[in-house]
Scaffold this active site. Structure first.
Site, short mmCIF file in Angstrom:
data_model
loop_
_atom_site.label_atom_id
_atom_site.label_comp_id
_atom_site.label_asym_id
_atom_site.label_seq_id
_atom_site.Cartn_x
_atom_site.Cartn_y
_atom_site.Cartn_z
N THR A 1 -5.33 12.82 -37.06
CA THR A 1 -4.27 11.50 -36.54
C THR A 1 -3.56 12.64 -35.96
O THR A 1 -2.86 11.91 -35.15
CB THR A 1 -5.14 10.22 -37.59
N GLN B 1 -15.08 16.24 -33.95
CA GLN B 1 -16.94 16.17 -33.84
C GLN B 1 -17.71 17.76 -33.48
O GLN B 1 -19.42 17.41 -33.79
CB GLN B 1 -17.44 14.22 -32.77
N CYS C 1 -19.39 -7.47 -35.56
CA CYS C 1 -19.67 -7.64 -37.58
C CYS C 1 -18.52 -7.07 -38.45
O CYS C 1 -18.62 -7.32 -39.35
CB CYS C 1 -20.12 -8.44 -37.80
C1 LIG Z 1 -12.76 11.45 -37.31
C2 LIG Z 1 -11.33 11.43 -36.35
C3 LIG Z 1 -10.13 11.14 -35.93
C4 LIG Z 1 -8.85 10.90 -37.32
O1 LIG Z 1 -9.15 11.97 -37.76
P1 LIG Z 1 -8.90 12.20 -39.40
O2 LIG Z 1 -8.56 13.32 -40.03
O3 LIG Z 1 -9.32 10.99 -40.20
O4 LIG Z 1 -6.97 11.59 -39.12
C5 LIG Z 1 -10.07 11.47 -34.71
N1 LIG Z 1 -11.10 12.29 -33.92
C6 LIG Z 1 -12.28 12.51 -34.04
C7 LIG Z 1 -12.68 12.22 -32.84
C8 LIG Z 1 -12.70 11.80 -35.68
O5 LIG Z 1 -13.66 11.43 -35.19
#
Ligand SMILES: *Cc1c(COP(=O)(O)O)cnc(C)c1O
Length: 404
Positions: free
Chosen positions: A74, A181, A328
């Site tokens: 993030t 990912q 939900c």
């Molecule tokens: C989990 C994720 C984030 C956020 O990563 P954090 O280290 O939890 O802040 C950003 N982009 C993607 C694609 C994610 O899967």
């Protein structure tokens, strides 16, 4: 086999015990501040941070100096996008991204729109892939940044990153990718893939939470970013703050393990994923895969189960940890915006399940999950008049429902 079964590895992963082992000494004996230049406590910490920098760089084809440590993806996404916007704002005020990006990208872009930037949110094709012609058409002489994720966290679709990067470079536009990912799961190389900045995070690759990195290219082109955190000028001035040495050691070790095991692990997981998919498809009708199967992470399956109710489905499989596209289960009241962007209708979005396999899942668990899914979906459909009508050949879209 123990329940609940964890099949939500796109949300986070269990830390690998080898990673924890590497980290532990840096909480206690080797507690120094990596910025302390005058004694061995600091040198010890700095040495560990340098090793991690190299482990991360090696995994993605970068050099150690191009790795900037952050608190996670993030923050890395924020730093890349806002950092470019501030640094190159004189040159242009236009940013291009896609509708299916992670919120850490989308919300950052929305913030910049409030500050006067113009953002194009490209639509996706039905299979979740970006239309490269649309990208080409969207770039103007005011465009300073394109940010497109490497692989999607819901549907696992892998974008043609090298081609996207090439288009950006031909037009003199910087290219950032959220690589969270993909890195450690499929081969990623920042040079071959024409990437200028890339976000990664520890906890999606069997490392610790709260630590991540941003790759920032140093030549061809040399990327400059305005720091979003001011302080002691750590990390080439791009990210101040005392280094999280144990976390960084963990991130480094997690990358080294991925590099060593990736080929074998992805083969094993894609085999398990394909087994899950073929079991579900052979035992159930009216199931739909969301996103391209061809351009996809090896450990992801995202499937919609028609004629069941999303919430009942989740309740029926409450000993399986998965994620759903249903409203939900999420904090927002909208069904998955990613599936929506692919043109998946609300009904099918509500009954979608994301299966995210990981390093610690077994074949036994896959068989268990498949069997549970099949029996729960069958049971719910037995109760569903809609399923019965559809089976009798009634076109449900043409049915005139009586008003309540
Ligand atoms: C989990 C994720 C984030 C956020 O990563 P954090 O280290 O939890 O802040 C950003 N982009 C993607 C694609 C994610 O899967």
């Amino acid at each position: 086999m123990k329940t609940p079964v964890y099949f939500d590895n796109h949300a986070t992963t269990q830390m690998d015990p080898r990673v924890l082992k590497a980290m532990l000494p840096y909480f206690t004996e080797h507690f120094g501040n990596a910025a302390s230049r005058n004694h061995s406590f600091g040198w010890e910490a700095e040495k560990a941070v340098d090793k991690a920098r190299k482990q991360i760089a090696d995994l993605i084809g970068a050099t150690p100096k191009e790795i900037i440590f952050t608190s996670g993806a993030t923050e890395s996404n924020n730093l890349a996008i806002k950092g470019v916007a501030e640094m190159y704002g004189e040159k242009g005020n236009h940013i291009i991204t896609a509708a299916t990006e992670h919120k850490a990208v989308l919300d950052t872009c929305k913030k910049l729109e409030k500050e006067g930037f113009r953002v194009t949110y490209l639509p996706l094709k039905e299979d979740g892939l970006l239309d490269l012609d649309l990208l080409r058409q969207a770039i103007t002489d005011k465009t300073i940044l394109v940010t497109i994720m490497y692989a999607n966290n819901e549907i696992g679709v892998i974008q043609p990153i090298a081609e996207i990067g090439k288009i950006c470079h031909e037009r003199g536009v910087l290219f950032h990718t959220d690589g969270v990912q993909a890195v450690g799961k499929v081969p990623v190389n920042v040079i071959k893939d024409n990437i200028d900045m890339m976000s990664i995070t520890g906890h999606k690759i069997y490392g610790p939470k709260g630590v991540g990195a941003l790759y920032v290219r140093r030549k061809g082109p040399r990327v400059q970013l305005t720091a979003q955190m001011d302080g002691g000028g750590h990390e080439r001035g791009m990210r101040s703050g005392t280094m999280n040495t144990p976390g960084i050691v963990g991130l480094g070790e997690a990358c080294a393990i991925c590099q060593q095991d990736m080929a074998e692990e992805s083969k094993r997981l894609s085999h398990l994923r394909d087994k899950l998919k073929s079991k579900l498809e052979s035992e159930l009708d009216e199931v739909f895969i969301n996103g391209s199967m061809e351009h996809r992470l090896p450990h992801n399956l995202n499937m919609s189960f028609a004629y069941v109710e999303g919430e009942s489905l989740l309740m029926g499989i409450n000993d399986i940890a998965v994620s759903s596209g249903s409203a939900c289960t999420s904090a927002t009241l909208e069904p998955s915006y990613v599936l929506k962007a692919l043109g998946v209708g609300d009904d099918l979005a509500h009954t979608s399940i994301r299966f995210g396999l990981g390093r610690f899942n077994t074949e036994e668990e896959v068989d268990y999950v498949a069997d549970r899914m099949i029996s729960v979906v069958r049971k719910l459909r037995d109760l569903s008049p809609l399923y019965e009508m559809a089976k009798e050949g009634i076109d449900l879209s043409k049915v005139q429902w009586a008003a309540e």
